[in-house]
Design a protein around this motif. Structure first.
Motif, PDB file in Angstrom:
ATOM      1  N   LEU A  88       0.827  -1.207   0.000  1.00 13.24           N
ATOM      2  CA  LEU A  88       0.000   0.000   0.000  1.00 13.24           C
ATOM      3  C   LEU A  88       0.863   1.258   0.000  1.00 13.24           C
ATOM      4  N   ALA A  89       1.898   1.271   0.824  1.00 15.71           N
ATOM      5  CA  ALA A  89       2.788   2.432   0.871  1.00 15.71           C
ATOM      6  C   ALA A  89       3.482   2.641  -0.473  1.00 15.71           C
ATOM      7  N   PHE A  90       3.988   1.560  -1.062  1.00 19.61           N
ATOM      8  CA  PHE A  90       4.700   1.663  -2.334  1.00 19.61           C
ATOM      9  C   PHE A  90       3.797   2.212  -3.440  1.00 19.61           C
ATOM     10  N   GLN A  91       2.502   1.878  -3.379  1.00 22.00           N
ATOM     11  CA  GLN A  91       1.565   2.344  -4.400  1.00 22.00           C
ATOM     12  C   GLN A  91       1.579   3.866  -4.514  1.00 22.00           C
ATOM     13  N   PHE A  92       1.807   4.539  -3.388  1.00 20.42           N
ATOM     14  CA  PHE A  92       1.799   6.004  -3.382  1.00 20.42           C
ATOM     15  C   PHE A  92       3.209   6.581  -3.220  1.00 20.42           C
ATOM     16  N   SER A  93       4.215   5.725  -3.486  1.00 17.34           N
ATOM     17  CA  SER A  93       5.629   6.126  -3.394  1.00 17.34           C
ATOM     18  C   SER A  93       6.008   6.569  -1.988  1.00 17.34           C
ATOM     19  N   PHE A  94       5.382   5.941  -0.978  1.00 16.95           N
ATOM     20  CA  PHE A  94       5.703   6.203   0.412  1.00 16.95           C
ATOM     21  C   PHE A  94       6.605   5.090   0.934  1.00 16.95           C
ATOM     22  N   VAL A  95       7.383   5.408   1.955  1.00 14.87           N
ATOM     23  CA  VAL A  95       8.179   4.389   2.640  1.00 14.87           C
ATOM     24  C   VAL A  95       8.032   4.573   4.139  1.00 14.87           C
ATOM     25  N   PHE A  96       8.248   3.479   4.865  1.00 15.00           N
ATOM     26  CA  PHE A  96       8.255   3.517   6.323  1.00 15.00           C
ATOM     27  C   PHE A  96       9.679   3.771   6.817  1.00 15.00           C
ATOM     28  N   ALA A  97       9.803   4.431   7.951  1.00 14.56           N
ATOM     29  CA  ALA A  97      11.117   4.607   8.571  1.00 14.56           C
ATOM     30  C   ALA A  97      11.739   3.258   8.895  1.00 14.56           C
ATOM     31  N   GLU A  98      10.897   2.266   9.190  1.00 17.73           N
ATOM     32  CA  GLU A  98      11.383   0.941   9.570  1.00 17.73           C
ATOM     33  C   GLU A  98      12.031   0.192   8.403  1.00 17.73           C
ATOM     34  N   CYS A  99      11.727   0.602   7.183  1.00 18.13           N
ATOM     35  CA  CYS A  99      12.332  -0.018   5.998  1.00 18.13           C
ATOM     36  C   CYS A  99      12.572   1.082   4.970  1.00 18.13           C
ATOM     37  N   ASN A 100      13.725   1.684   5.065  1.00 16.49           N
ATOM     38  CA  ASN A 100      14.064   2.837   4.225  1.00 16.49           C
ATOM     39  C   ASN A 100      15.472   2.672   3.652  1.00 16.49           C
ATOM     40  N   PRO A 101      15.675   1.628   2.835  1.00 18.26           N
ATOM     41  CA  PRO A 101      17.029   1.357   2.331  1.00 18.26           C
ATOM     42  C   PRO A 101      17.563   2.459   1.419  1.00 18.26           C
ATOM     43  N   GLY A 102      16.661   3.246   0.825  1.00 16.86           N
ATOM     44  CA  GLY A 102      17.102   4.330  -0.033  1.00 16.86           C
ATOM     45  C   GLY A 102      17.361   5.625   0.705  1.00 16.86           C
ATOM     46  N   LEU A 120       9.291  10.925   4.866  1.00 12.10           N
ATOM     47  CA  LEU A 120       8.652   9.661   5.214  1.00 12.10           C
ATOM     48  C   LEU A 120       7.169   9.903   5.482  1.00 12.10           C
ATOM     49  N   LYS A 121       6.340   9.522   4.535  1.00 16.85           N
ATOM     50  CA  LYS A 121       4.910   9.772   4.654  1.00 16.85           C
ATOM     51  C   LYS A 121       4.123   8.552   5.122  1.00 16.85           C
ATOM     52  N   ALA A 122       4.795   7.443   5.361  1.00 19.76           N
ATOM     53  CA  ALA A 122       4.137   6.246   5.880  1.00 19.76           C
ATOM     54  C   ALA A 122       4.510   6.062   7.343  1.00 19.76           C
ATOM     55  N   ARG A 123       3.530   5.748   8.169  1.00 19.39           N
ATOM     56  CA  ARG A 123       3.734   5.575   9.601  1.00 19.39           C
ATOM     57  C   ARG A 123       3.328   4.159  10.006  1.00 19.39           C
ATOM     58  N   MET A 124       4.207   3.484  10.732  1.00 19.34           N
ATOM     59  CA  MET A 124       3.936   2.126  11.187  1.00 19.34           C
ATOM     60  C   MET A 124       3.487   2.144  12.637  1.00 19.34           C
ATOM     61  N   ARG A 125       2.214   1.834  12.861  1.00 20.12           N
ATOM     62  CA  ARG A 125       1.665   1.725  14.212  1.00 20.12           C
ATOM     63  C   ARG A 125       1.330   0.279  14.575  1.00 20.12           C
TER      64      ARG A 125
END
Length: 316
Positions: free
Chosen positions: A83-97, A102-107
């Motif tokens: 879902l995050a990738f669909q909108f070009s978002f990434v989570f801080a928990e997985c940000n290899p680039g 960071l517009k995705a939040r993992m709760r």
């Protein structure tokens, strides 16, 4: 018509029904066009089926990098990452680039139960709240079902089913709360745990009742009450039937390109499982189950595809 032909036709009919059911909350009965939803933020709520840990591990098969020296958390993403990738978002928990925005939040968190969703939402609000156009996802209930199941037979099946229904209602209450805050929510029902390898083990080890069927009934009770209690408005909520997905993939794995829909592909439990700790000739994409209770990429990938379809096609 031969047996293979009948099986394929039946599977296509089930898939068609599944797609129609998934689209119920997205259908308004008309044919008017709507603007594609472009969120400013994405928030993943839930349990281990949705979670990405701070070290990048997921509760599935963790793919190794091309050198085979470390886990690459961006490969074979779990459904919330899709879902995050669909909108070009990434989570801080997985940000290899090393993205700076960071517009995705993992709760979501391992072990979370329905009652924890309120706290997850409250914590997100306390940390800054929702953007004007926020997409959220929620899948919860598996840990609740396992907790209730552990009380059998000290508590009767009917008592446990009623408790499962109450938890489904509580889950819907918090999802409706998100909608009332103008958040658009992808709601995934929990997998049918009665089809898991864990359920098969429980059935073999106990003779008092069909334990796998009991786990299925508990899963259905929670999911069913969630569906009838949550807001029926596709402008705010998009429904993904995770339970029916696991039922179809378990019963007809070959129709969906899977090699196995009933056994585990991992030789160790998640999240320790990686692409280097699989059964002989095992492949995460080709298996439904990673370990006794958690989805391999064969399940996560399809769940992600269904969720993305809801996110881009609902009239949010």
């Amino acid at each position: 018509m031969n047996l293979r032909g009948r099986t394929a036709r039946r599977a296509r009919l089930v898939l068609s029904g599944l797609c129609v059911a998934i689209g119920v909350l997205g259908c308004g009965g008309g044919t008017s066009q709507f603007e594609p939803f472009e969120p400013d933020m994405y928030v993943a709520f839930g349990d281990q089926y949705s979670a990405v840990r701070s070290d990048g591990l997921r509760y599935t098969v963790n793919a190794m990098n091309s050198a085979g020296t470390a886990v690459d958390c961006s490969v074979e993403p779990v459904w919330t990452q899709a879902l995050a990738f669909q909108f070009s978002f990434v989570f801080a928990e997985c940000n290899p680039g090393n993205a700076s925005e960071l517009k995705a939040r993992m709760r979501a968190a391992s072990g979370a139960k329905v009652a924890d969703l309120q706290t997850q939402i409250d914590n997100h609000i306390a940390s800054g709240g929702f953007a004007a156009k926020t997409l959220a996802s929620v899948m919860l209930g598996a840990n609740d079902v396992l907790e209730l199941y552990a009380s059998y037979p000290l508590q009767s099946e009917e008592q446990l089913l009623e408790a499962a229904r109450a938890r489904g209602e509580l889950l819907a209450t918090q999802i409706n709360r998100l909608a009332a805050m103008n958040v658009r929510v992808i709601v995934a029902t929990m997998p049918d745990l009665g089809l898991s390898p864990y359920a098969a083990q429980q059935k073999a080890a106990n003779t008092d009742t069909d334990r796998a069927a009991l786990l299925s009934r508990l899963s259905a009770a929670l999911n069913g009450r969630l569906r009838v209690t949550m807001l029926n408005d596709g402008r705010y909520l998009g429904l993904v039937l995770g339970d029916e997905m696991t039922q179809s993939l378990s019963r007809w794995p070959e129709i969906y390109g899977l090699r196995d829909g009933s056994t585990t592909v991992c030789t160790v439990d998640v999240p320790a499982c990686t692409s280097q700790t699989l059964v002989a000739e095992g492949a995460s994409l080709s298996w439904l189950w990673a370990d006794g209770l958690h989805l391999a990429y064969g399940g996560q990938q399809r769940l992600g595809s269904l969720a993305v379809s809801r996110a881009v096609n609902n009239p949010f």
